[in-house]
Design a protein around this motif. Structure first.
Motif, PDB file in Angstrom:
ATOM      1  N   ASN A  53      -1.090  -9.050   8.211  1.00 39.33           N
ATOM      2  CA  ASN A  53      -1.588  -7.701   8.514  1.00 39.33           C
ATOM      3  C   ASN A  53      -0.512  -6.624   8.376  1.00 39.33           C
ATOM      4  O   ASN A  53      -0.357  -5.752   9.228  1.00 39.33           O
ATOM      5  CB  ASN A  53      -2.185  -7.654   9.924  1.00 39.33           C
ATOM      6  N   SER A  66       1.333  -3.337   7.183  1.00 39.68           N
ATOM      7  CA  SER A  66       1.082  -1.966   6.726  1.00 39.68           C
ATOM      8  C   SER A  66       2.413  -1.232   6.694  1.00 39.68           C
ATOM      9  O   SER A  66       3.316  -1.508   7.493  1.00 39.68           O
ATOM     10  CB  SER A  66       0.111  -1.229   7.657  1.00 39.68           C
ATOM     11  N   THR A  77       0.634   0.098   1.555  1.00 43.45           N
ATOM     12  CA  THR A  77       0.177  -1.212   2.006  1.00 43.45           C
ATOM     13  C   THR A  77      -0.662  -1.107   3.279  1.00 43.45           C
ATOM     14  O   THR A  77      -0.271  -0.427   4.226  1.00 43.45           O
ATOM     15  CB  THR A  77       1.393  -2.128   2.265  1.00 43.45           C
ATOM     16  N   LYS A  78      -1.811  -1.812   3.285  1.00 41.85           N
ATOM     17  CA  LYS A  78      -2.739  -1.715   4.410  1.00 41.85           C
ATOM     18  C   LYS A  78      -3.209  -3.110   4.848  1.00 41.85           C
ATOM     19  O   LYS A  78      -3.896  -3.792   4.097  1.00 41.85           O
ATOM     20  CB  LYS A  78      -3.969  -0.883   4.011  1.00 41.85           C
ATOM     21  N   ASN A  79      -2.803  -3.516   6.049  1.00 44.69           N
ATOM     22  CA  ASN A  79      -3.258  -4.787   6.640  1.00 44.69           C
ATOM     23  C   ASN A  79      -3.232  -5.939   5.638  1.00 44.69           C
ATOM     24  O   ASN A  79      -4.209  -6.659   5.463  1.00 44.69           O
ATOM     25  CB  ASN A  79      -4.671  -4.622   7.207  1.00 44.69           C
ATOM     26  N   LEU A  80      -2.105  -6.104   4.997  1.00 39.91           N
ATOM     27  CA  LEU A  80      -1.993  -7.060   3.895  1.00 39.91           C
ATOM     28  C   LEU A  80      -1.407  -8.375   4.393  1.00 39.91           C
ATOM     29  O   LEU A  80      -0.401  -8.387   5.090  1.00 39.91           O
ATOM     30  CB  LEU A  80      -1.103  -6.445   2.809  1.00 39.91           C
ATOM     31  N   LEU A  90      -4.085  -7.070  -5.883  1.00 36.98           N
ATOM     32  CA  LEU A  90      -4.103  -5.910  -4.998  1.00 36.98           C
ATOM     33  C   LEU A  90      -4.956  -4.793  -5.581  1.00 36.98           C
ATOM     34  O   LEU A  90      -4.998  -4.587  -6.794  1.00 36.98           O
ATOM     35  CB  LEU A  90      -2.682  -5.377  -4.765  1.00 36.98           C
ATOM     36  N   LYS A 141      -4.495  -3.102  -0.683  1.00 36.68           N
ATOM     37  CA  LYS A 141      -5.060  -4.242   0.039  1.00 36.68           C
ATOM     38  C   LYS A 141      -5.192  -5.440  -0.908  1.00 36.68           C
ATOM     39  O   LYS A 141      -5.210  -5.279  -2.128  1.00 36.68           O
ATOM     40  CB  LYS A 141      -6.438  -3.893   0.603  1.00 36.68           C
TER      41      LYS A 141
END
Length: 518
Positions: free
Chosen positions: A267, A269, A274-277, A474, A478
């Protein structure tokens, strides 16, 4: 429209310990797109730097329509109607100036000589006009430091075509561009060609050369090899002429034993993209990070390396949670990065080969009193130069004088001494010829065989398929999907990279529909 002929006859140039060009001939004309190609170190960029006035200590003659040209500076070249857009965009732009100021830079300097004052509204209006013409969706008043690499490339092209020119040199112009941006660039190139501008197009991407160009000149080891019509040659023939031999299978064939999980990201960020990756990588595994330009590949790499701030999530290394707030922290923990912009972030261009290869692990070469053991440092450099097949006259040669492929090998080689657990590669083959690519693939494969975890971020789907075991695709910062490389193909990767979703399911018809939307 009258056609102008440009000739470069018997051009030679030397640098300390290096004869970069040896009696090279090059001929092109307006109204054509002429490809200039060769392996890294072949001399193509050097030849164009002679033509653009960056190097003036050459021998030979340059003529335009039979008249000799005296090119001793970039201004001389521009006065003759010759413009160049360099591959390394950050060396040609001023980051603390706006987009408009960078586009209008030459005109602004010239006008200030005459009247000392600048009409800023007029400047930004003119810059906006050229941005609109090129369909570049960037405000003229945005600082260049806030732009992406692709946007910077387009700004340089805008500056180059602002003034009337007979010949426009494009040095690896598509390297930082997405497919849609490349298509737009090709539209601009074809427009310029129709308006009787000659385009000299340097690229390592053979498919785009065969799509766009009319003629091709091939160089090898600083010498002219051939000049042919694109319609009278083939990609295989071009590769053989570039390398002087037939190209073997590019991607290494090896049996990989996947070990325990080394890297876990949950998760994650950051402050940029980058978001909750969430991703993971195991010992002996090469994990692809695929996506189009702007998908967040580079941002993820930088976040894991500590060069951008992580706002949430956690990173586990060998089962233990770690905190990374700087590149120093990352290297200390065993995570290293070979960045996309190697000249800006990956190497010290003004320093020697030996300094670059040892700088990441000076402790290995220092004594109790912090004195560097030069003999030990040089011996390690010689060993790396041999094992990585780095083409350099000596360990003391400045890295700026080496080809792009050899610079990339140095950017990788400096981390081999540190013996890290996780190696991150961000677009490692950008601007690298097919021969050097094979060497880089072998290096990366060798790391996996040694039990390292490798993250391989690239927008080149063929490379993702050829070198990786698994791939995370990606989209908009995400993870769109996770795929097993042996069970997927380029079309499926591109489908998810373009925004396709799992619930739609992948099919060729879905992919074709998505392509039309883009």
């Amino acid at each position: 429209m009258s056609v102008s002929q440009l000739h470069m006859n018997n051009i030679s140039i030397e640098f300390p310990g290096v004869k970069a060009l040896n009696n090279v001939n090059f001929t092109t004309s307006t109204g054509k797109v002429h490809a200039l190609i060769g392996a890294n170190g072949a001399g193509k960029s050097t030849l164009m730097k002679v033509l653009s006035g960056a190097y003036n200590h050459y021998s030979g003659q340059i003529t335009l329509d039979g008249k000799p040209l005296s090119i001793q500076s970039p201004k001389d070249s521009q006065d003759y109607g010759i413009q160049i857009v360099y591959q390394e965009v950050d060396t040609a732009l001023i980051p603390n100036l706006t987009v408009g100021e960078n586009i209008m830079l030459n005109q602004t300097v010239n006008s200030m000589v005459k009247r000392l004052f600048v009409n800023w509204n007029e400047l930004h209006n003119k810059a906006t006009t050229i941005l609109t013409k090129l369909k570049i969706k960037v405000s003229s008043r945005t600082l260049v430091s806030e732009l992406t690499l692709a946007e910077k490339q387009m700004i340089l092209i805008a500056r180059a075509i602002l003034t009337e020119c007979k010949f426009l040199i494009l040095d690896e112009p598509t390297a930082p561009l997405s497919q849609s941006e490349t298509t737009e660039l090709f539209r601009i190139v074809n427009e310029l060609k129709a308006n009787n501008v000659g385009i000299i197009f340097i690229s390592h991407r053979l498919p785009e050369i065969f799509e766009l160009c009319d003629e091709i000149t091939i160089m090898r080891n600083g010498e002219f090899v051939s000049c042919e019509s694109i319609s009278h040659t083939s990609q295989n023939r071009v590769v053989e002429q570039m390398l002087g031999r037939k190209l073997e299978e590019q991607y290494p064939n090896h049996a990989i034993t996947i070990g325990e999980t080394i890297l876990e990201v949950h998760n994650l960020s950051d402050t940029f993209k980058t978001k909750n990756l969430s991703i993971c990588a195991s010992a002996g595994e090469i994990v692809g990070i695929a996506g189009l330009v702007g998908a967040g590949k580079t941002e993820l790499c930088k976040a894991l390396f500590g060069s951008s701030k992580i706002t949430s999530g956690k990173i586990l290394l060998n089962g233990k949670e770690i905190k990374i707030s700087s590149p120093f922290d990352a290297v200390k923990q065993g995570i290293v990065l070979v960045p996309e912009e190697r000249r800006k972030e990956g190497i010290l261009v003004e320093e020697s080969v030996v300094t670059n290869l040892s700088v990441a692990n000076l402790n290995k070469f220092t004594s109790f009193f912090s004195f560097i053991n030069r003999a030990k440092e040089k011996a390690q450099a010689v060993e790396l130069i041999k094992s990585l097949d780095i083409k350099t006259p000596s360990t003391e040669t400045k890295v700026q004088h080496l080809s792009g492929g050899n610079q990339q090998k140095i950017a990788i080689g400096k981390w081999l001494i540190t013996d890290a657990d996780v190696y991150i590669f961000d677009e490692p083959t950008k601007g690298v010829d097919v021969g050097a690519k094979k060497d880089i693939f072998e290096l990366i494969s060798g790391l996996a065989r040694r039990g390292k975890a490798v993250l391989y971020a690239s927008s080149e789907t063929s490379e993702i398929i050829g070198i990786t075991n698994r791939v995370y695709v990606l989209y908009d910062g995400k993870v769109a999907t996770e795929l097993e490389t042996s069970k997927t193909n380029e079309e499926e990767i591109l489908f998810y990279a373009a925004g396709g979703t799992t619930h739609e399911g992948f099919s060729h018809s879905n992919y074709e529909r998505k392509e039309k939307i883009l």
